[in-house]
Design an enzyme around this catalytic site. Structure first.
Site, PDB file in Angstrom:
ATOM      1  N   HIS A 170       0.857  -1.194   0.000  1.00 50.05           N
ATOM      2  CA  HIS A 170       0.000   0.000   0.000  1.00 50.05           C
ATOM      3  C   HIS A 170       0.888   1.238   0.000  1.00 50.05           C
ATOM      4  O   HIS A 170       2.100   1.143   0.250  1.00 50.05           O
ATOM      5  CB  HIS A 170      -0.898   0.012   1.252  1.00 50.05           C
ATOM      6  N   ASP A 226       0.836   5.152   1.915  1.00 48.93           N
ATOM      7  CA  ASP A 226       0.161   5.784   3.054  1.00 48.93           C
ATOM      8  C   ASP A 226      -0.591   7.031   2.578  1.00 48.93           C
ATOM      9  O   ASP A 226      -0.108   7.784   1.734  1.00 48.93           O
ATOM     10  CB  ASP A 226       1.183   6.169   4.129  1.00 48.93           C
ATOM     11  N   HIS A 280       4.810   0.047  -0.140  1.00 45.55           N
ATOM     12  CA  HIS A 280       5.553  -0.751   0.833  1.00 45.55           C
ATOM     13  C   HIS A 280       4.652  -1.822   1.419  1.00 45.55           C
ATOM     14  O   HIS A 280       3.430  -1.766   1.285  1.00 45.55           O
ATOM     15  CB  HIS A 280       6.155   0.155   1.917  1.00 45.55           C
ATOM     16  N   ARG A 303       7.560  -9.260  15.580  1.00 46.12           N
ATOM     17  CA  ARG A 303       8.047  -7.936  15.179  1.00 46.12           C
ATOM     18  C   ARG A 303       6.981  -6.888  15.504  1.00 46.12           C
ATOM     19  O   ARG A 303       5.779  -7.155  15.363  1.00 46.12           O
ATOM     20  CB  ARG A 303       8.355  -7.922  13.674  1.00 46.12           C
TER      21      ARG A 303
HETATM   22  C1  LIG Z   1      -4.872   8.206   8.965  1.00 45.41           C
HETATM   23  C2  LIG Z   1      -4.982   6.968   8.514  1.00 45.41           C
HETATM   24  C3  LIG Z   1      -4.060   6.338   7.543  1.00 45.41           C
HETATM   25  C4  LIG Z   1      -4.473   4.879   7.552  1.00 45.41           C
HETATM   26  C5  LIG Z   1      -5.959   5.011   7.724  1.00 45.41           C
HETATM   27  C6  LIG Z   1      -6.039   5.997   8.903  1.00 45.41           C
HETATM   28  O1  LIG Z   1      -7.308   6.569   9.031  1.00 45.41           O
HETATM   29  C7  LIG Z   1      -5.623   5.293  10.197  1.00 45.41           C
HETATM   30  C8  LIG Z   1      -4.845   4.000   9.932  1.00 45.41           C
HETATM   31  C9  LIG Z   1      -3.859   4.145   8.785  1.00 45.41           C
HETATM   32  C10 LIG Z   1      -3.396   2.790   8.252  1.00 45.41           C
HETATM   33  C11 LIG Z   1      -2.192   2.202   9.000  1.00 45.41           C
HETATM   34  C12 LIG Z   1      -1.832   0.837   8.375  1.00 45.41           C
HETATM   35  C13 LIG Z   1      -1.754   0.883   6.853  1.00 45.41           C
HETATM   36  C14 LIG Z   1      -2.992   1.636   6.289  1.00 45.41           C
HETATM   37  C15 LIG Z   1      -3.029   1.561   4.761  1.00 45.41           C
HETATM   38  C16 LIG Z   1      -4.226   1.097   6.965  1.00 45.41           C
HETATM   39  O2  LIG Z   1      -4.895   0.144   6.622  1.00 45.41           O
HETATM   40  O3  LIG Z   1      -4.480   1.832   8.116  1.00 45.41           O
HETATM   41  C17 LIG Z   1      -3.001   3.064   6.827  1.00 45.41           C
HETATM   42  C18 LIG Z   1      -4.097   4.019   6.333  1.00 45.41           C
HETATM   43  C19 LIG Z   1      -3.634   4.825   5.128  1.00 45.41           C
HETATM   44  O4  LIG Z   1      -2.522   5.380   5.134  1.00 45.41           O
HETATM   45  O5  LIG Z   1      -4.402   4.885   4.166  1.00 45.41           O
HETATM   46  O1  LIG Z   2       5.311  -2.651   9.786  1.00 44.17           O
HETATM   47  C1  LIG Z   2       5.832  -2.013   8.902  1.00 44.17           C
HETATM   48  O2  LIG Z   2       7.044  -1.989   8.713  1.00 44.17           O
HETATM   49  C2  LIG Z   2       4.971  -1.192   7.957  1.00 44.17           C
HETATM   50  C3  LIG Z   2       3.824  -0.512   8.636  1.00 44.17           C
HETATM   51  C4  LIG Z   2       3.052   0.367   7.705  1.00 44.17           C
HETATM   52  O3  LIG Z   2       3.281   0.388   6.532  1.00 44.17           O
HETATM   53  C5  LIG Z   2       1.976   1.241   8.231  1.00 44.17           C
HETATM   54  O4  LIG Z   2       1.669   1.179   9.443  1.00 44.17           O
HETATM   55  O5  LIG Z   2       1.430   2.029   7.423  1.00 44.17           O
HETATM   56 FE   LIG Z   3       2.257   2.074   5.546  1.00 44.63          FE
END
Ligand SMILES: C=C1C[C@]23C[C@@]1(O)CC[C@H]2[C@@]12CCC[C@@](C)(C(=O)O1)[C@H]2[C@@H]3C(=O)O
Ligand SMILES: O=C(O)CCC(=O)C(=O)O
Ligand SMILES: [Fe+2]
Length: 385
Positions: free
Chosen positions: A219, A221, A277, A287
């Site tokens: 994905h 961010d 990533h 981890r």
């Molecule tokens: C601010 C945010 C980015 C995120 C969605 C969220 O509302 C809170 C969780 C974030 C996260 C963290 C893990 C990877 C990710 C793709 C997910 O599923 O939740 C990211 C979201 C994002 O960056 O789109």
């Molecule tokens: O665990 C990791 O190294 C990646 C975590 C991540 O990509 C995320 O929290 O958006």
């Molecule tokens: Fe991420």
């Protein structure tokens, strides 16, 4: 129509620790191995006099870099890591008391992107947006203050570092402090005032068949930038880098990983692309990673910086707030960025009201244009336009 994402939290299996074999629902098939011979992700010492140039180069060519000498006290990182370990070490029924509600952001559960994939991910997550108090009380009814203090200190430190990095990144794009001041005629302390972040704790238990399991699927961010702390000694983060494919980003003692997010791709008009990533898992070691997902304050519209837009480089994206973007991402995942179209002439033909028109094979969503009020004019990401 419910978004696909709402189904994500349905039934989250929490039995990783007792599984001796990888169940079919977690079997992604053999993962492509990272290419060992490739150059490593850049490491930048923030005290280096060339830090700005090095950051610019890393953002452009990698979308990711590690930093050292970032000023975050070791104790703050250790405390946060310790609190993450005790959180995920709680019994499943206790963690589920703080489960993320179906339509919510904060809380315990699988990654929000799970619903876009047919297989389950070998991880558990905990998201904190805003005050940690409510969830802390659910997790540790008799001892919640310690958790809150650690989270709040981490939020404060990370917010300051993210603001500092944003200045360096803007500087590397040729957008100076002076430009910012002129554009905003602000007397206020800084453009990232009001910017905020979510904390995402990720836990990846040891896995009986790591070559076929996925910790966190690929994905980008939905942020301006993300600051990632990885627990020491265990690799897992991989970034996608051109022809090299997946490249491992091993934890660097005292280092932090910085990812370019989708909103920085918009702000830089595509000059700094967000990085794909993922996280892989391993057979013997648990981890933990902690992401600080940094974005603009509420109501601030992100759009390409005008200094970076000209006839040769027309705007690639239209303005969007963080919450609008998260909504789009929650529905369309990796198509989200391509849907943030600029209001250029070509789009005007499709869009008589001159609204911000988001399309996939025909009109799907129209975000109403918002009038800019005096307050939001003072905010840089909008006012730079
Ligand atoms: C601010 C945010 C980015 C995120 C969605 C969220 O509302 C809170 C969780 C974030 C996260 C963290 C893990 C990877 C990710 C793709 C997910 O599923 O939740 C990211 C979201 C994002 O960056 O789109
Ligand atoms: O665990 C990791 O190294 C990646 C975590 C991540 O990509 C995320 O929290 O958006
Ligand atoms: Fe991420």
């Amino acid at each position: 129509m419910p978004s696909r994402l709402l189904d994500a939290s349905k039934s989250h299996p929490l039995d990783f620790y007792s599984l001796k074999e990888l169940p079919e629902s977690y079997r992604w098939g053999p993962l492509d191995d990272p290419n060992g011979s490739t150059e490593p992700v850049p490491i930048i010492n923030l005290d280096d006099p060339n830090a700005r140039e090095l950051i610019g180069h890393a953002c452009k060519s990698w979308g990711v870099f590690q930093i050292t000498n970032h000023g975050i006290p070791k104790r703050v990182l250790n405390d946060m890591e310790g609190t993450g370990k005790s959180l995920f070490g709680l019994p499943a029924r206790q963690k589920l008391k703080a489960a993320r509600p179906q339509d919510g952001v904060s809380g315990y559960g699988p990654a929000r992107i799970s619903a876009f994939f047919p297989k389950r991910m070998w991880s558990e997550g905990f998201t904190i947006l805003g005050s940690p108090l409510q969830h802390a009380r659910q997790l540790w009814p008799n001892d919640y203050r310690k958790f809150c203090d650690i989270i709040e200190e981490y939020q404060k430190e990370m917010n300051m570092l993210a603001g500092k990095l944003m200045w360096l990144i803007l500087d590397s794009l040729g957008v100076s402090n002076q430009d910012v001041k002129r554009a905003t005629s602000q007397k206020r302390p800084g453009p990232f005032e009001g910017s905020s972040g979510a904390i995402q704790l990720n836990s990846y238990p040891a896995c009986p068949d790591p070559g076929r399991a996925m910790g966190l699927a690929a994905h980008t961010d939905s942020t301006l930038l993300t600051i990632l702390h990885q627990s020491s000694g265990t690799s897992g983060l991989q970034v996608h880098h051109g022809r090299a494919g997946w490249v491992m980003v091993p934890p660097l003692p005292g280092g932090l990983v910085i990812n370019v997010g989708d909103l920085l791709q918009i702000l830089s008009n595509g000059q700094y692309p967000s990085v794909y990533h993922r996280a892989v898992v391993n057979r013997t070691q648990h981890r933990l990673s902690i992401a600080y997902l940094y974005g603009p304050g509420s109501g601030v519209r992100v759009r390409p910086i005008p200094k970076l837009v000209n006839n040769d480089h027309p705007p690639l994206y239209g303005p969007v707030t963080w919450s609008e973007y998260l909504e789009i991402k929650a529905k369309y995942f990796d198509k989200a960025l391509s849907l943030i179209r600029p209001n250029n002439d070509k789009n005007k033909n499709n869009n008589e009201n001159n609204n911000h028109n988001i399309k996939i094979n025909g009109p799907i969503m129209v975000a109403k244009p918002k009038s800019v009020n005096v307050d939001s004019e003072a905010k840089i990401l909008a006012a730079l336009a």
